[in-house]
Design an enzyme around this catalytic site. Structure first.
Site, short mmCIF file in Angstrom:
data_model
loop_
_atom_site.label_atom_id
_atom_site.label_comp_id
_atom_site.label_asym_id
_atom_site.label_seq_id
_atom_site.Cartn_x
_atom_site.Cartn_y
_atom_site.Cartn_z
N CYS A 2 1.24 27.15 40.30
CA CYS A 2 0.03 27.94 40.49
C CYS A 2 0.40 29.41 40.63
CB CYS A 2 -0.69 27.46 41.75
SG CYS A 2 -0.99 25.68 41.79
N LEU A 51 -2.77 25.26 38.66
CA LEU A 51 -2.35 24.42 37.54
C LEU A 51 -2.22 23.02 38.12
CD1 LEU A 51 -1.42 24.26 34.55
CD2 LEU A 51 0.91 24.60 35.38
N GLU A 78 6.02 22.72 43.83
CA GLU A 78 6.05 21.26 43.91
C GLU A 78 7.04 20.86 45.00
OE1 GLU A 78 4.02 19.50 42.25
OE2 GLU A 78 3.42 20.87 40.64
#
Length: 615
Positions: A2, A51, A78
């Site tokens: 993101c 995203l 992540e």
């Protein structure tokens, strides 16, 4: 992955500044095309572009921990161990509304405070505003895979995933001074340096805390020197086990995952292990592996010091060997000279740091991947960790008193192009590199009594992992995210980095070849032809028409009196244009072609960003 943005002010009420934080966040839309949001309170404004990778419906941000008065987070990254952390937090009484890793990260902060960062296994850059204390935390992953910048203001701070986000605010100025230009042209990548004056980058493995009292920071992880007690066979087996576990863990996603495959050892290892993991899980569809090539490259290919053979035949062989679906993205000069592609790359990187055509071909490749998937695994960091570059095996480079990647290019006349336009001496680049090199050496963790070649190779590994690799990671993140593609880098996993960093050079180079340890770990997994192949860099076009087009472009800039003349006189730049094609061809980032490219990029950058140059 993101994009995040934010503004903290202790003297203003930011509840009425939604338009400002929205404009800052909008600069990151390509990093997160799936969703966006902003959040404001009196002292803080946070923005987010998403995203969607995990929990596609949940996980929207900025994310609040609960009722008003509890922390709010905007997060890019992540966390691969989020499922284990969620179970641990549930056992401690936490309840979850989503299946996202974002909520796990936020609840980890609620439970463990600032110490939560050390529990995260992943790649991330995040901000948490805690209304209870009116403090902001900016946190970055251990190896600096995900970028995060900040810009102090008289009453607070601006921050964002990329410099453009900060520069969208009226209080930030796009000013470049001599030190900024030195960072650009030396490719030193000094940790914490934001290049633009007044801007900083959060250092890897760092928690930066901002409060009314000021700023403080602490490192929650750092490389440490430890004795290596495993024998060679155990070390080889451990590397293979760690890599297999890491790749398996990094396949977690609720969207398709593929790999970037060049046909070299590093990307081939990741592709083979990913294909095996997918097969074990019975996913049904084979792994998709993507390669880049240039039209006519194999027929016109000429071997040289860097490139011994074309990549594509090896990539094809690896894909067939591991049962992957192989997709070749073939490019021509028109695509990598396309003004839209070049402007997009400059806009993605925020700086004229081009090292040649590689950035442009990488963007086109990533766009092709994005049509098929959202996540790709890549082989970055293996050369830095296992000793793959030529400078690990060149006695002059090993013993030189500068960054090792500078030495071979200098020996090949690489800085000649910068000298010819006067920039090397005018900016004092020699002195700057010496100063930054000395600073970096002071940081190196060492074993007591370690000396000789082992001590020197530890230094070189550290320099590569903390400087050169940061440059490459930043380039890969910016360009891939410009295509809305998340790239994961298994070789940067901190457990592997810690283990291999402390493995003696005698083991890393036990058969006298580059990356001996990694080759041995992959024996039986990859074809012998790939294991025994000499390292090739990322592919670059050998079409002479590409350099001719660049020279024509720079000549046009001179005729128009463009901003490139802020760096060198017309007569100096003419020396580059008058040099024969291929001059200083082995100079890498400082070859004539690369410097011509950099001058063109600088010219566009000053205009596009309205940069003020102050020397």
């Amino acid at each position: 992955m993101c994009g995040i943005a934010g503004w903290v002010s202790y003297d203003r009420d930011l509840t009425g500044e939604r338009d400002t934080i929205t404009a800052m966040t909008a600069t990151l839309e390509y990093r997160g095309p799936d969703a966006g949001g902003v959040w404001t309170c009196a002292r803080a404004a946070l923005g987010h572009r998403r995203l969607a990778i995990i929990d596609l419906e949940g996980g929207r941000q900025p994310m609040a921990a609960g009722d008003d008065g509890l922390p709010v987070m905007t997060y890019n990254g992540e966390v691969y161990n989020y499922r284990e952390l969620r179970e641990e937090l549930r056992g401690l009484g936490h309840e979850f509304r989503t299946a996202s890793d974002s909520e796990v990260v936020l609840r980890a902060y609620l439970e463990w405070g600032e110490d939560f960062a050390g529990r995260l296994d992943g790649i991330f850059a995040l901000a948490i505003w805690d209304p209870r204390t009116e403090e902001l935390l900016l946190v970055r992953d251990r190896m600096g895979v995900k970028p995060l910048y900040y810009y102090p203001t008289p009453d607070g701070v601006l921050f964002g995933s990329e410099p453009k986000t900060i520069l969208a605010h009226d209080e930030a100025e796009a000013v470049i001074d001599a030190d900024g230009l030195r960072e650009i042209f030396t490719i030193v990548k000094t940790p914490g340096h934001g290049v633009f004056r007044g801007m900083h980058e959060v250092r890897p493995a760092t928690v930066l805390r901002l409060s009314r009292a000021g700023r403080s920071e602490h490192r929650y992880w750092r490389l440490r020197a430890r004795p290596h007690t495993d024998d060679l066979d155990t070390t080889i087996a451990t590397v293979r086990r760690l890599l297999s576990e890491i790749v398996d863990r990094q396949l977690v996603a609720d969207v398709p995952v593929g790999t970037l495959l060049s046909g070299g050892l590093d990307s081939s290892a990741i592709t083979a292990l990913a294909a095996a993991a997918i097969a074990r899980k019975g996913a049904g569809e084979p792994l998709k592996a993507f390669s880049v090539d240039f039209k006519g490259h194999e027929s016109r290919f000429q071997a040289n010091v860097q490139w011994e053979d074309p990549d594509t035949p090896f990539a094809v062989e690896v894909a067939e060997h591991v049962g992957a679906e192989h997709i070749i993205v073939e490019l021509d000069n028109a695509e990598i000279l396309d003004p839209e592609v070049r402007r997009s790359v400059l806009r993605a990187q925020d700086l004229p740091v081009s090292t040649g055509d590689m950035e442009y071909s990488l963007l086109v490749l990533c766009r092709a991947l994005k049509r098929e998937m959202t996540v790709a695994l890549s082989g970055e960091a293996a050369d830095e960790l296992f000793g793959g570059y030529t400078w690990f095996h060149d006695e002059d480079a090993v013993q030189s008193d500068t960054f090792p990647w500078h030495s071979p290019f200098r020996k090949a006349g690489g800085i000649g192009a910068l000298r010819d336009i006067g920039l090397w001496d005018r900016l004092g680049l020699e002195e700057y590199v010496k100063r930054r090199y000395a600073e970096a050496l002071e940081e190196v963790p060492r074993l007591p009594g370690e000396s000789g070649l082992e001590a020197r190779m530890r230094e070189l590994t550290y320099l590569n992992l903390t400087r050169w690799e940061n440059f490459l990671l930043d380039r890969k993140d910016r360009i891939s995210m410009a295509a809305s593609l998340e790239v994961r880098v298994p070789f940067t996993d901190h457990t592997l980095v810690e283990y291999v960093y402390n493995t003696p050079w005698a083991m890393k180079n036990f058969d006298g070849r580059e990356k001996s340890l990694l080759r041995a770990a992959m024996r039986g997994v990859l074809p012998d032809s790939v294991l025994d192949r000499k390292k090739n860099p990322y592919p670059s076009t050998q079409d002479t028409g590409y350099e001719e087009a660049l020279r024509e472009k720079l000549a046009g800039i001179l005729a128009d009196g463009g901003p490139a003349l802020l760096l060198a006189s017309e007569a100096e730049i003419r020396t580059l244009l008058d040099a024969p094609p291929g001059a200083y061809s082995m100079g890498g980032p400082w070859s004539a072609r690369a410097v011509i490219e950099r001058l063109i990029e600088f010219n566009t950058w000053v205009t596009l960003y309205d940069v003020r140059v102050e020397l």
